[in-house]
Structure formats: structure tokens, C-alpha cells
Design a protein around this motif. Structure first.
Motif, PDB file in Angstrom:
ATOM      1  N   ALA A 133      -1.055  11.336 -61.170  1.00 52.05           N
ATOM      2  CA  ALA A 133      -1.270  12.585 -60.647  1.00 52.05           C
ATOM      3  C   ALA A 133      -1.055  13.039 -59.390  1.00 52.05           C
ATOM      4  CB  ALA A 133      -3.283  12.675 -60.820  1.00 52.05           C
ATOM      5  N   LYS A 134      -0.763  12.044 -58.465  1.00 54.17           N
ATOM      6  CA  LYS A 134      -0.316  12.325 -57.335  1.00 54.17           C
ATOM      7  C   LYS A 134       0.898  12.714 -57.266  1.00 54.17           C
ATOM      8  CE  LYS A 134      -2.999   9.063 -54.341  1.00 54.17           C
ATOM      9  NZ  LYS A 134      -3.435  10.004 -53.110  1.00 54.17           N
ATOM     10  N   LEU A 135       1.851  11.936 -58.055  1.00 54.71           N
ATOM     11  CA  LEU A 135       3.211  12.555 -58.034  1.00 54.71           C
ATOM     12  C   LEU A 135       3.308  13.818 -59.206  1.00 54.71           C
ATOM     13  CD1 LEU A 135       4.759   8.901 -58.675  1.00 54.71           C
ATOM     14  CD2 LEU A 135       4.776  10.133 -56.533  1.00 54.71           C
ATOM     15  N   GLY A 136       2.829  13.766 -59.937  1.00 54.29           N
ATOM     16  CA  GLY A 136       2.833  15.061 -60.796  1.00 54.29           C
ATOM     17  C   GLY A 136       2.452  16.415 -60.007  1.00 54.29           C
ATOM     18  N   MET A 137       1.406  16.328 -59.118  1.00 51.53           N
ATOM     19  CA  MET A 137       1.013  17.335 -58.393  1.00 51.53           C
ATOM     20  C   MET A 137       1.532  17.766 -57.152  1.00 51.53           C
ATOM     21  SD  MET A 137      -3.021  18.087 -59.452  1.00 51.53           S
ATOM     22  CE  MET A 137      -3.276  16.207 -59.552  1.00 51.53           C
ATOM     23  N   GLY A 138       1.973  16.318 -56.363  1.00 46.70           N
ATOM     24  CA  GLY A 138       2.922  16.819 -55.170  1.00 46.70           C
ATOM     25  C   GLY A 138       2.335  17.630 -54.132  1.00 46.70           C
ATOM     26  N   ARG A 139       1.272  17.485 -53.916  1.00 51.58           N
ATOM     27  CA  ARG A 139       0.503  18.028 -52.843  1.00 51.58           C
ATOM     28  C   ARG A 139       0.564  17.738 -51.586  1.00 51.58           C
ATOM     29  NH1 ARG A 139      -6.119  20.303 -52.589  1.00 51.58           N
ATOM     30  NH2 ARG A 139      -5.600  21.870 -51.210  1.00 51.58           N
ATOM     31  N   LEU A 140       0.720  18.496 -50.312  1.00 56.84           N
ATOM     32  CA  LEU A 140       1.081  17.960 -49.004  1.00 56.84           C
ATOM     33  C   LEU A 140      -0.495  17.719 -48.275  1.00 56.84           C
ATOM     34  CD1 LEU A 140       4.091  19.812 -47.603  1.00 56.84           C
ATOM     35  CD2 LEU A 140       3.767  17.323 -48.618  1.00 56.84           C
ATOM     36  N   HIS A 143      -2.200  17.137 -42.315  1.00 55.13           N
ATOM     37  CA  HIS A 143      -1.065  17.011 -41.291  1.00 55.13           C
ATOM     38  C   HIS A 143       0.198  17.684 -41.566  1.00 55.13           C
ATOM     39  CE1 HIS A 143      -4.409  15.005 -38.975  1.00 55.13           C
ATOM     40  NE2 HIS A 143      -4.216  13.804 -39.752  1.00 55.13           N
ATOM     41  N   TYR A 144       0.603  17.986 -42.583  1.00 55.41           N
ATOM     42  CA  TYR A 144       2.057  18.048 -43.172  1.00 55.41           C
ATOM     43  C   TYR A 144       1.940  19.312 -43.727  1.00 55.41           C
ATOM     44  CZ  TYR A 144       2.366  13.130 -42.260  1.00 55.41           C
ATOM     45  OH  TYR A 144       2.365  11.789 -41.718  1.00 55.41           O
ATOM     46  N   ALA A 145       1.015  20.056 -43.671  1.00 57.29           N
ATOM     47  CA  ALA A 145       0.723  21.503 -44.311  1.00 57.29           C
ATOM     48  C   ALA A 145       1.913  22.499 -43.753  1.00 57.29           C
ATOM     49  CB  ALA A 145      -0.528  22.188 -44.299  1.00 57.29           C
ATOM     50  N   ILE A 146       2.280  23.421 -44.630  1.00 55.09           N
ATOM     51  CA  ILE A 146       3.542  24.194 -44.040  1.00 55.09           C
ATOM     52  C   ILE A 146       3.147  25.613 -43.958  1.00 55.09           C
ATOM     53  CG2 ILE A 146       5.735  25.161 -44.605  1.00 55.09           C
ATOM     54  CD1 ILE A 146       6.274  22.524 -46.089  1.00 55.09           C
ATOM     55  N   THR A 147       2.264  26.264 -44.989  1.00 53.48           N
ATOM     56  CA  THR A 147       1.846  27.783 -45.078  1.00 53.48           C
ATOM     57  C   THR A 147       0.416  27.784 -45.176  1.00 53.48           C
ATOM     58  OG1 THR A 147       3.900  28.195 -46.458  1.00 53.48           O
ATOM     59  CG2 THR A 147       1.971  29.953 -46.153  1.00 53.48           C
ATOM     60  N   ILE A 148      -0.205  28.503 -44.056  1.00 53.02           N
ATOM     61  CA  ILE A 148      -1.516  28.345 -44.113  1.00 53.02           C
ATOM     62  C   ILE A 148      -2.146  29.278 -45.342  1.00 53.02           C
ATOM     63  CG2 ILE A 148      -3.377  29.417 -42.619  1.00 53.02           C
ATOM     64  CD1 ILE A 148      -1.817  29.047 -39.884  1.00 53.02           C
ATOM     65  N   GLY A 149      -3.336  28.925 -45.687  1.00 52.16           N
ATOM     66  CA  GLY A 149      -3.845  29.316 -46.915  1.00 52.16           C
ATOM     67  C   GLY A 149      -3.208  28.986 -48.180  1.00 52.16           C
ATOM     68  N   SER A 150      -2.117  28.430 -48.112  1.00 46.87           N
ATOM     69  CA  SER A 150      -1.221  27.695 -49.346  1.00 46.87           C
ATOM     70  C   SER A 150      -2.025  26.550 -50.072  1.00 46.87           C
ATOM     71  CB  SER A 150       0.152  27.502 -49.129  1.00 46.87           C
ATOM     72  OG  SER A 150       0.753  27.068 -50.300  1.00 46.87           O
ATOM     73  N   ASN A 151      -1.815  26.364 -51.241  1.00 44.28           N
ATOM     74  CA  ASN A 151      -2.539  25.146 -51.918  1.00 44.28           C
ATOM     75  C   ASN A 151      -1.342  23.945 -51.598  1.00 44.28           C
ATOM     76  OD1 ASN A 151      -0.103  25.591 -53.695  1.00 44.28           O
ATOM     77  ND2 ASN A 151      -1.541  26.009 -55.166  1.00 44.28           N
ATOM     78  N   MET A 153       0.865  22.518 -52.939  1.00 44.51           N
ATOM     79  CA  MET A 153       1.210  21.678 -54.498  1.00 44.51           C
ATOM     80  C   MET A 153       2.785  21.867 -54.732  1.00 44.51           C
ATOM     81  SD  MET A 153      -2.046  22.144 -56.883  1.00 44.51           S
ATOM     82  CE  MET A 153      -1.578  21.185 -57.842  1.00 44.51           C
ATOM     83  N   GLY A 154       3.296  20.844 -55.313  1.00 44.09           N
ATOM     84  CA  GLY A 154       4.642  21.023 -55.728  1.00 44.09           C
ATOM     85  C   GLY A 154       5.558  20.798 -54.546  1.00 44.09           C
ATOM     86  N   LEU A 155       5.173  19.993 -53.393  1.00 48.69           N
ATOM     87  CA  LEU A 155       6.039  19.896 -52.342  1.00 48.69           C
ATOM     88  C   LEU A 155       6.466  18.660 -52.189  1.00 48.69           C
ATOM     89  CD1 LEU A 155       4.708  22.665 -49.938  1.00 48.69           C
ATOM     90  CD2 LEU A 155       6.251  22.957 -51.567  1.00 48.69           C
ATOM     91  N   ASP A 158       1.764  13.417 -51.903  1.00 49.62           N
ATOM     92  CA  ASP A 158       1.139  12.250 -52.671  1.00 49.62           C
ATOM     93  C   ASP A 158      -0.362  12.052 -52.330  1.00 49.62           C
ATOM     94  OD1 ASP A 158       1.671  11.253 -50.394  1.00 49.62           O
ATOM     95  OD2 ASP A 158       2.265   9.174 -51.278  1.00 49.62           O
ATOM     96  N   ILE A 159      -0.928  13.214 -52.180  1.00 52.59           N
ATOM     97  CA  ILE A 159      -2.223  13.201 -51.440  1.00 52.59           C
ATOM     98  C   ILE A 159      -3.558  13.612 -52.276  1.00 52.59           C
ATOM     99  CG2 ILE A 159      -2.428  15.581 -50.545  1.00 52.59           C
ATOM    100  CD1 ILE A 159      -3.057  12.469 -48.472  1.00 52.59           C
ATOM    101  N   PHE A 160      -3.096  14.121 -53.609  1.00 53.90           N
ATOM    102  CA  PHE A 160      -4.118  14.762 -54.415  1.00 53.90           C
ATOM    103  C   PHE A 160      -3.948  14.173 -55.710  1.00 53.90           C
ATOM    104  CE2 PHE A 160      -5.197  18.528 -57.152  1.00 53.90           C
ATOM    105  CZ  PHE A 160      -6.394  18.709 -56.726  1.00 53.90           C
ATOM    106  N   PRO A 161      -5.078  13.384 -56.206  1.00 57.46           N
ATOM    107  CA  PRO A 161      -6.371  13.276 -55.633  1.00 57.46           C
ATOM    108  C   PRO A 161      -6.361  12.098 -54.488  1.00 57.46           C
ATOM    109  CG  PRO A 161      -6.315  12.064 -57.569  1.00 57.46           C
ATOM    110  CD  PRO A 161      -4.962  12.755 -57.614  1.00 57.46           C
TER     111      PRO A 161
END
Length: 342
Positions: A133-140, A143-151, A153-155, A158-161
Motif C-alpha cells: 500500500a505504501k509503494l502503491g499510493m506513494g504519498r509524501l 515534512h516533504y509536502a510540495i503543494t498546500i492542500g494537495s493529497n 499521492m503518487g509522488l 512511502d508514508i501512507f498508511p
């Protein structure tokens, strides 16, 4: 008067530890009951709902950003040092070692491999499902988020779940799953729930996970615990196979025991012959030429005489002529003198 000492709880614990290891007569293996199936279905639906809410960037994603901007580690800095250590209860390495040590002791005491095999199966399922699930959804992460308000995912993240949360649910929940009494199962279930809840919220406090990561991690760990009864037949077959291999290895070692090494050439070999009451032991043969026994040199032949009865002997080489008429000295007694004034 006979007095009996009242045993404390610690004395009873040590008395139980001193017992001989024995395999339980009836090992309580949880079954996949209807109640468990309903819980599994509800947890799976909750899992899918969290993934869908994050994927469509719903209100849950906006709430994640609000918590991240709140920065709990800045609001309550006095508990930061404690939570840095507390979050270790969700790390896979330390927790797996601690729980494996306890379950290994139980396996040795009960002569069964089920506790260790159940822990291994649950950790294997955890790595496969959560890792995929971590590798499939690829969520940041926050501390590494890029766009405010974005989910986020796909970036390639390996944080979700949350792996910390799912590992805490599985590692500490396995103790409740393997509990031997219903009372112990209830207490351990409550303890594992509180521990995993604290680990998940600690990751949100430290800013390493979104809140939705923690929710999905709880669901992922609970799904593994609820699905373990489906794996129990495989665990039983694996245990029987390992015990069969052990018995085969022991029997093979017994058949191929090493023969005693032959004695070296020329070494004496001791041979024992049975002797009975009516049999005589054969005389031992002496090796070499037999010699007559010699008289000790320091002993004079003949009977021992007193000094007064011995004939004087002139030593060889002496200048004194022999005296044939010499008479041996007789023993003389001196007459007693009369006492004066007698």
C-alpha cells in the motif's frame, strides 16, 4: 506449633515458573466466527473509505493540513523528549525482538511452536500488505509536502498508511490474540489498543505522519489481527512439518552414531576372561629369562645374635694376628655395695 507462611503473588509467580514444561491439553485457537467476520468487513470498509477520502482530496486532507500547520511539537515542547522514546514502541525491530523473546519462552514452556509461528505469519502479512500500500499510493509526508492542500499521492513517498501505527497494532495485539484466558485477552486487547493509539498520535505530534496515515495504519493492523484465524490451518501444518523434520533428524543421528575408533597398531589390548568359582586363573607368564631371587645384601645370613655372643672377626688386610684363644666377653654383674651406716 506448626505455622504456614502466606504466599505472596510474587511467590506464586516463581512457583509457577519452577514447574516442568508441559504442552497444554487444549490450546484455544480462535475461530473465524460470525462476529469476527462482521468486524473484518467493517474494518475493511473503513480502510477503503479512508483511501477514497484521501484520493479525492476531501475534507480529511484539509484537516491533515490544518493539523500540520498547528505544529503540535511547538505547542507542547515539554513532552517532546518523552515522546521521542515512546514512539519506539511502534518500531518494528525493537518491538519484534521483545515480543519474540516472550513468545519464544512460551513456546519452550508449552512445547509448541504456535506462538512464534503466529508472530512470524502476522509480521509477514504486515510487511506484504502495508508495504504494497505504501509503494502503491506513494504519498509524501508532512515534512516533504510540495503543494498546500494537495493529497500528495503518487509522488514516490512511502508514508501512507503509517507503518509505526500498524506495527504497534499487530505486535502488541498478537499478545492478546495468543492469550490463554478470556480475562487476559480483554486486558491485553485494551493495553494494545491504548499503546497503538498513543504511537499513532505521537507520529502526528512529531510531524512525521498525517492524521489520515494514522487512521489507515490502525485499520491495516486490525485487518491482519482479524484475519489470523484463516491462517491458523497453515500454521498448524507448518508446526507439524517442523516437528516431523526434528524427529527425522534425531532418528537419523541415532542410526548413524560414529563407531569407536580402532586401537593403534602395537598398543596393548586388555582382554578380560570370565572366571568362575571352580576355575583357576592361569599363571602369568614372565617375559625374559627367569633369575633366582637374591638375598638382600644388607642382611647377614643366619639368625640374629647379640653382640656378646658374636665371634670376633678380623677384617681382611688387618696387620693384627688372629687370636684363636680369645674368649668371648661374658656378661658380669657388679655386686651391690652395702649401704653406709647399715
Amino acid at each position: 506449633m506448626r505455622t504456614e507462611r502466606n504466599l505472596t503473588r510474587l511467590d506464586r509467580v516463581f512457583a509457577r515458573l519452577d514447574r516442568e514444561p508441559e504442552r497444554p491439553a487444549n490450546i484455544d485457537v480462535p475461530k473465524m466466527s460470525r462476529h469476527r467476520v462482521v468486524l473484518f468487513g467493517a474494518t475493511l470498509a473503513f480502510y477503503v473509505a479512508i483511501v477514497w477520502a484521501v484520493a479525492i482530496t476531501s475534507w480529511l486532507v484539509r484537516f491533515d493540513w490544518q493539523v500540520m500547520f498547528f505544529r503540535p511539537y511547538q505547542q507542547w515542547p515539554e513532552i517532546h523528549a518523552f515522546l521521542d522514546y515512546y514512539v519506539v514502541l511502534g518500531q518494528r525491530g525493537p518491538t519484534a525482538v521483545m515480543v519474540a523473546a516472550w513468545l519464544g519462552w512460551r513456546s519452550w514452556r508449552q512445547h509448541t511452536l504456535r506462538p512464534l509461528l503466529t508472530l512470524g505469519a502476522s509480521l509477514l502479512l504486515l510487511n506484504i500488505t502495508v508495504g504494497a500500500a505504501k509503494l502503491g499510493m506513494g504519498r509524501l509526508g508532512p515534512h516533504y509536502a510540495i503543494t498546500i492542500g494537495s493529497n500528495e499521492m503518487g509522488l514516490g513517498g512511502d508514508i501512507f498508511p503509517s507503518g509505526h501505527t500498524a506495527n504497534a497494532v499487530v505486535t502488541w495485539g498478537i499478545l492478546a490474540y495468543l492469550a490463554s484466558t478470556p480475562r487476559a485477552r480483554r486486558w491485553l486487547s485494551a493495553l494494545s489498543a491504548v499503546t497503538s493509539l498513543g504511537v499513532g498520535l505521537t507520529t502526528v505530534y512529531l510531524g512525521t505522519h498525517w492524521l489520515s496515515d494514522v487512521l489507515l495504519g490502525w485499520a491495516a493492523g486490525l485487518l491482519i489481527l482479524l484475519a489470523l484465524p484463516w491462517v491458523e490451518p497453515l500454521i498448524a501444518r507448518a508446526e507439524a512439518g517442523l516437528f516431523a523434520l526434528r524427529d527425522t533428524w534425531r532418528s537419523r543421528r541415532g542410526r548413524t552414531a560414529p563407531a569407536p575408533a580402532p586401537s593403534p597398531v602395537g598398543a596393548p589390548v586388555m582382554v578380560t576372561q570370565p572366571t568362575g568359582a571352580d576355575e583357576e586363573m592361569p599363571a602369568r607368564e614372565t617375559v625374559g629369562t627367569s633369575r633366582p631371587p637374591r638375598a638382600p645384601v644388607y642382611l647377614a645370613p643366619g639368625p640374629h645374635l647379640a653382640r656378646s655372643e658374636r665371634t670376633p672377626v678380623t677384617p681382611v688386610g688387618s696387620r693384627r694376628p688372629p687370636h684363636a684363644d680369645r674368649v668371648p666377653r661374658a656378661t658380669t654383674t657388679t655386686p651391690a655395695r652395702p649401704l653406709a651406716g647399715g
